[in-house]
Motif scaffolding. Structure first.
Motif, PDB file in Angstrom:
ATOM      1  N   HIS A 184      -7.990  -6.912   5.292  1.00  0.00           N
ATOM      2  CA  HIS A 184      -8.809  -6.738   6.498  1.00  0.00           C
ATOM      3  C   HIS A 184      -9.844  -7.859   6.622  1.00  0.00           C
ATOM      4  N   ALA A 210       0.848  -1.205   0.000  1.00  0.00           N
ATOM      5  CA  ALA A 210       0.000   0.000   0.000  1.00  0.00           C
ATOM      6  C   ALA A 210       0.876   1.245   0.000  1.00  0.00           C
ATOM      7  N   GLN A 253      -8.088   8.285  -8.992  1.00  0.00           N
ATOM      8  CA  GLN A 253      -9.178   7.626  -8.253  1.00  0.00           C
ATOM      9  C   GLN A 253      -9.142   6.116  -8.470  1.00  0.00           C
ATOM     10  N   LEU A 295      -6.290   4.781  -6.324  1.00  0.00           N
ATOM     11  CA  LEU A 295      -6.700   4.768  -4.912  1.00  0.00           C
ATOM     12  C   LEU A 295      -7.680   3.625  -4.652  1.00  0.00           C
ATOM     13  N   GLY A 296      -8.572   3.402  -5.586  1.00  0.00           N
ATOM     14  CA  GLY A 296      -9.531   2.311  -5.444  1.00  0.00           C
ATOM     15  C   GLY A 296      -8.807   0.967  -5.343  1.00  0.00           C
ATOM     16  N   VAL A 324      -5.675   0.446  -4.194  1.00  0.00           N
ATOM     17  CA  VAL A 324      -5.085   0.335  -2.849  1.00  0.00           C
ATOM     18  C   VAL A 324      -6.173  -0.052  -1.853  1.00  0.00           C
ATOM     19  N   GLY A 325      -7.304   0.598  -1.974  1.00  0.00           N
ATOM     20  CA  GLY A 325      -8.411   0.294  -1.065  1.00  0.00           C
ATOM     21  C   GLY A 325      -8.805  -1.178  -1.142  1.00  0.00           C
ATOM     22  N   GLU A 326      -8.851  -1.726  -2.341  1.00  0.00           N
ATOM     23  CA  GLU A 326      -9.230  -3.140  -2.493  1.00  0.00           C
ATOM     24  C   GLU A 326      -8.214  -4.078  -1.818  1.00  0.00           C
ATOM     25  N   VAL A 373      -6.195  -3.350   0.717  1.00  0.00           N
ATOM     26  CA  VAL A 373      -6.297  -3.227   2.174  1.00  0.00           C
ATOM     27  C   VAL A 373      -7.590  -3.884   2.666  1.00  0.00           C
ATOM     28  N   LEU A 374      -8.669  -3.716   1.898  1.00  0.00           N
ATOM     29  CA  LEU A 374      -9.950  -4.313   2.294  1.00  0.00           C
ATOM     30  C   LEU A 374      -9.856  -5.841   2.302  1.00  0.00           C
ATOM     31  N   ARG A 375      -9.265  -6.409   1.263  1.00  0.00           N
ATOM     32  CA  ARG A 375      -9.120  -7.867   1.199  1.00  0.00           C
ATOM     33  C   ARG A 375      -8.317  -8.367   2.407  1.00  0.00           C
TER      34      ARG A 375
END
Lengths: 100, 100, 100, 100
Positions: free
Chosen positions: B72, B22, B58, B61-62, B64-66, B68-70
């Motif tokens: 988590h 990330a 965007q 960023l999406g 990176v979010g995916e 980190v979400l996975r």
């Protein structure tokens, strides 16, 4: 430089005041990204805290996008038929707006 | 409380390898934002070129979010009932995911 | 294969009360879609009025999705490590959530 | 009836061929919603199967929206400065596009 980022041949320009506003907002967004980078240096960082910050940055980017889009619509789209480049203008917009 | 960004009391941490990934991605995103800032310094910048770059950031960023979400979900959500904090975990997730 | 829509082999089921709530909401959404169909029969319909109604239906669908997702998280995800199917559960969720 | 759904006073109309195409697509979307309603009648329905179908309907609605939006841009936005209602046209578009 002849890249897609520079002075386009058609001569349409982002409004100066909007450009300054977008710049201020992107400076703040850069600071926000740096804040996330700092969070990511720490061993104890919690996933959800990172995800919240990413979401906040996406919101801020979305708002810059809205400001630039409104300016583009008002300055270059509404009069494109008169200028004669409406086909390109519509294609560009649809490319930007799909999956937004 | 010592900020919502730091070592959370529950001790759940973002995986070290994911954190490093990330971080690399956010460094690249910061560079991309700086590229947009440079575009915005130029008088002849075209609105649509700015909008394309914002959309690209965007997207990044999406992603990176995916990631980190996975991480988590796999590390902290699937076992939250066993840990006993599933109510908080679900509330946090729904807060993140709405209007995404 | 007996369809991806029916009684899945793993036996995980949508909560009965949530299913009833989702059903009520989708009946309302169907009515809303029928309203748009009626608008589209009229010769004088204005594009923006159609777009507003489509946006409203998307919002309503998003809310049903949130209700079902919350139920899925609380009933099937938080305890998936204990059940042993957490890898599938995480993959399914990520597939649903990307580009949402 | 003088509602916002009917023949607007400004006389701008959705293109007839686009209206027919949108109608066909919305009939298919209505059928898709009815398929989800059937799924929701069954006791054994799995949350993720419902969520996948909701996502598919949202995608289909998004495509109708894109078709109508493109038609609106090409028929009514690009010439709005010449017509003199560009302020309203831009406001309407921004209202539709925010948080999309």
């Amino acid at each position: 430089m002849t890249s897609g980022k520079g002075h386009a041949h058609h001569g349409l320009k982002l409004d100066t005041a909007v450009r300054a506003d977008a710049r201020r907002r992107l400076l703040s967004i850069r600071g926000h990204v740096e804040g996330i980078l700092k969070m990511l240096e720490e061993d104890g960082t919690y996933c959800v805290d990172v995800l919240k910050q990413i979401k906040a940055v996406q919101g801020a980017l979305g708002r810059v996008g809205e400001i630039v889009l409104r300016s583009h619509l008002a300055d270059h789209v509404v009069n494109s038929a008169a200028r004669g480049d409406e086909a390109r203008v519509v294609d560009e917009l649809m490319e930007l707006l799909k999956y937004r």
